[in-house]
Design an enzyme around this catalytic site. Sequence first.
Site, PDB file in Angstrom:
ATOM      1  N   HIS A   1      33.734  10.747  14.393  1.00  0.00           N
ATOM      2  CA  HIS A   1      32.648  10.152  15.177  1.00  0.00           C
ATOM      3  C   HIS A   1      31.540   9.628  14.268  1.00  0.00           C
ATOM      4  O   HIS A   1      30.794  10.400  13.665  1.00  0.00           O
ATOM      5  CB  HIS A   1      32.056  11.168  16.166  1.00  0.00           C
ATOM      6  CG  HIS A   1      31.100  10.536  17.129  1.00  0.00           C
ATOM      7  ND1 HIS A   1      31.402  10.350  18.458  1.00  0.00           N
ATOM      8  CD2 HIS A   1      29.861  10.013  16.958  1.00  0.00           C
ATOM      9  CE1 HIS A   1      30.385   9.748  19.058  1.00  0.00           C
ATOM     10  NE2 HIS A   1      29.432   9.543  18.160  1.00  0.00           N
TER      11      HIS A   1
ATOM     12  N   HIS B   1      28.785   5.928  13.411  1.00  0.00           N
ATOM     13  CA  HIS B   1      28.240   4.623  13.810  1.00  0.00           C
ATOM     14  C   HIS B   1      28.023   3.797  12.552  1.00  0.00           C
ATOM     15  O   HIS B   1      26.975   3.877  11.922  1.00  0.00           O
ATOM     16  CB  HIS B   1      26.922   4.792  14.575  1.00  0.00           C
ATOM     17  CG  HIS B   1      27.099   5.474  15.890  1.00  0.00           C
ATOM     18  ND1 HIS B   1      27.214   4.794  17.086  1.00  0.00           N
ATOM     19  CD2 HIS B   1      27.245   6.786  16.198  1.00  0.00           C
ATOM     20  CE1 HIS B   1      27.399   5.657  18.073  1.00  0.00           C
ATOM     21  NE2 HIS B   1      27.422   6.880  17.552  1.00  0.00           N
TER      22      HIS B   1
ATOM     23  N   GLN C   1      26.406   0.745  24.095  1.00  0.00           N
ATOM     24  CA  GLN C   1      25.247   1.619  23.845  1.00  0.00           C
ATOM     25  C   GLN C   1      24.246   1.646  24.998  1.00  0.00           C
ATOM     26  O   GLN C   1      23.687   2.698  25.325  1.00  0.00           O
ATOM     27  CB  GLN C   1      24.537   1.154  22.558  1.00  0.00           C
ATOM     28  CG  GLN C   1      23.174   1.763  22.286  1.00  0.00           C
ATOM     29  CD  GLN C   1      23.260   3.162  21.705  1.00  0.00           C
ATOM     30  OE1 GLN C   1      23.620   3.341  20.556  1.00  0.00           O
ATOM     31  NE2 GLN C   1      22.951   4.160  22.510  1.00  0.00           N
TER      32      GLN C   1
ATOM     33  N   HIS D   1      30.956   8.654  24.408  1.00  0.00           N
ATOM     34  CA  HIS D   1      29.768   9.483  24.317  1.00  0.00           C
ATOM     35  C   HIS D   1      29.600  10.079  25.708  1.00  0.00           C
ATOM     36  O   HIS D   1      29.420   9.336  26.677  1.00  0.00           O
ATOM     37  CB  HIS D   1      28.546   8.637  23.975  1.00  0.00           C
ATOM     38  CG  HIS D   1      28.476   8.225  22.538  1.00  0.00           C
ATOM     39  ND1 HIS D   1      29.402   7.412  21.962  1.00  0.00           N
ATOM     40  CD2 HIS D   1      27.581   8.550  21.564  1.00  0.00           C
ATOM     41  CE1 HIS D   1      29.088   7.240  20.689  1.00  0.00           C
ATOM     42  NE2 HIS D   1      27.985   7.910  20.418  1.00  0.00           N
TER      43      HIS D   1
ATOM     44  N   GLU E   1      25.611  13.453  26.413  1.00  0.00           N
ATOM     45  CA  GLU E   1      24.754  13.738  25.251  1.00  0.00           C
ATOM     46  C   GLU E   1      23.339  13.944  25.790  1.00  0.00           C
ATOM     47  O   GLU E   1      22.482  13.065  25.716  1.00  0.00           O
ATOM     48  CB  GLU E   1      24.789  12.601  24.219  1.00  0.00           C
ATOM     49  CG  GLU E   1      24.091  12.985  22.909  1.00  0.00           C
ATOM     50  CD  GLU E   1      24.065  11.861  21.886  1.00  0.00           C
ATOM     51  OE1 GLU E   1      24.497  10.748  22.207  1.00  0.00           O
ATOM     52  OE2 GLU E   1      23.592  12.104  20.755  1.00  0.00           O
TER      53      GLU E   1
ATOM     54  N   ASP F   1      28.425  11.320  12.839  1.00  0.00           N
ATOM     55  CA  ASP F   1      27.637  10.544  13.798  1.00  0.00           C
ATOM     56  C   ASP F   1      26.719   9.526  13.119  1.00  0.00           C
ATOM     57  O   ASP F   1      26.873   8.328  13.310  1.00  0.00           O
ATOM     58  CB  ASP F   1      26.841  11.472  14.733  1.00  0.00           C
ATOM     59  CG  ASP F   1      26.447  10.806  16.046  1.00  0.00           C
ATOM     60  OD1 ASP F   1      26.866   9.662  16.277  1.00  0.00           O
ATOM     61  OD2 ASP F   1      25.720  11.444  16.839  1.00  0.00           O
TER      62      ASP F   1
ATOM     63  N   TRP G   1      18.544   7.049  14.125  1.00  0.00           N
ATOM     64  CA  TRP G   1      18.572   8.386  14.744  1.00  0.00           C
ATOM     65  C   TRP G   1      18.471   9.524  13.740  1.00  0.00           C
ATOM     66  O   TRP G   1      18.186  10.647  14.100  1.00  0.00           O
ATOM     67  CB  TRP G   1      19.869   8.548  15.555  1.00  0.00           C
ATOM     68  CG  TRP G   1      19.923   7.602  16.703  1.00  0.00           C
ATOM     69  CD1 TRP G   1      19.400   7.825  17.946  1.00  0.00           C
ATOM     70  CD2 TRP G   1      20.488   6.296  16.738  1.00  0.00           C
ATOM     71  NE1 TRP G   1      19.614   6.723  18.738  1.00  0.00           N
ATOM     72  CE2 TRP G   1      20.275   5.779  18.024  1.00  0.00           C
ATOM     73  CE3 TRP G   1      21.152   5.492  15.791  1.00  0.00           C
ATOM     74  CZ2 TRP G   1      20.706   4.501  18.399  1.00  0.00           C
ATOM     75  CZ3 TRP G   1      21.579   4.234  16.165  1.00  0.00           C
ATOM     76  CH2 TRP G   1      21.358   3.753  17.449  1.00  0.00           C
TER      77      TRP G   1
HETATM   78 FE   FE2 Z   1      27.392   8.829  18.494  1.00  0.00          FE
END
Ligand code: FE2
Length: 424
Positions: A57, A59, A152, A210, A213, A309, A315
């Site tokens: 996982h 991005h 997203q 996802h 979350e 991630d 993030w």
């Molecule tokens: Fe993610």
Amino acid sequence: MLDLILRHATLPDGRRGMDLGIEAGRIAALQPQLAAQAAHEIDCAGQLVTPPFVDAHFHMDSTLSDGLPRVNRSGTLLEGIALWGELKPQLTQDALVARALAYCDWAVARGLLAIRSHVDVCDDRLLAVEALLQVREQVRPYLDLQLVAFPQDGVLRRPNALRNLQRALDLGVDVVGGIPHFERTMAEGAESVKLLCELAAARGLPVDMHCDESDDPLSRHIETLAFHTQRLGLQGRVTGSHLTSMHSMDNYYVSKLLPLLAESGVAAIANPLINITLQGRHDTYPKRRGMTRVPELLAAGVPVAFGQDCVMDPWYALGSGDMLEVAHMGLHVAQMTGQEAMRHCFEAVTTTPARILGLQGYGLDVGCRADLVLLQAGDVVEALRLRATRLLVLRAGQIIANTPAQTATLHLPGRPAAVDCRKV
Ligand code: FE2
């Protein structure tokens, strides 16, 4: 005559003194004291040889963009999503490709040779999709990159998102993504799960959403994902990523949910570094950890992988592609300090995500591709404890990265000259 023999290796299952013979990019022999000859030999000196790390996982479209166009001041998930929205119009394909390739270099240096990356499809230009498809081909000789079409901003919430997601799949993106908890309502979230699973079934593709979350114990889209997985016969092809709401759910409900997940063949991915930092943000004290129920999922028979991630993006300003750091954090957050539990944490960044991604030829059996990592550690627990140096990284039997052993020199009279914190 073999191409290469790695001698005196310890394997993740604890076997010691093993020799690995490599020929034509594959493992041709695996036994103690292999009598064969080879053009090259490497003495592993009892250290751990493992198949490469796998990140289930990630991005890659946002990685290494930390600080663009500004830093995330609060460090929260919602400011991160807002910040990514600010950055998107400024993205260029060249910059996306350059950052992704730079991250893949870091990954290779860390023995991370397979990554499933989500790619945002909400930008009508599909710049990130095109960039990562290009990167997927460019890195193919040394890294397996799998792409997930990730809406997203919500596949129903964002105009054009469904059309863009389908365009991304037409262009060759491998997996159907989703984000049900970010749709406008619980009902629309459930509708998005149904729609996306049906889309994946029609196209014969895997699903990785996802899912939940959130710290909201009533965010139960995982139940819907399991239901449609079973209804559409997608067992073994569907993954729920994050599943953080499960941390906060009522125990009675979870006792029904876990067997349902096992029955449906859904896999789970926790992202410990991100979950522990982004969840529980509205709490005072006690403050929830937010990570999903890893030991309980494993005990129920649900495969669980740990993902990275984010690395240096809107993030999360930290990270380096080190899956041992990810597993180390997961182990602590889930309190998986028993011997078997620690081995499960190592599997959660190697063999388990390899199965989730469906990697062909992965592993240490004869006939597997000779993708291997030699670690400066005597076993998997030591590898986790030290987040051990990747001494050698091999792809199809060729060395593609090496790092010198990490050893400190002491200047203390009467004490050893060199220290590396390994068991003595
Ligand atoms: Fe993610």
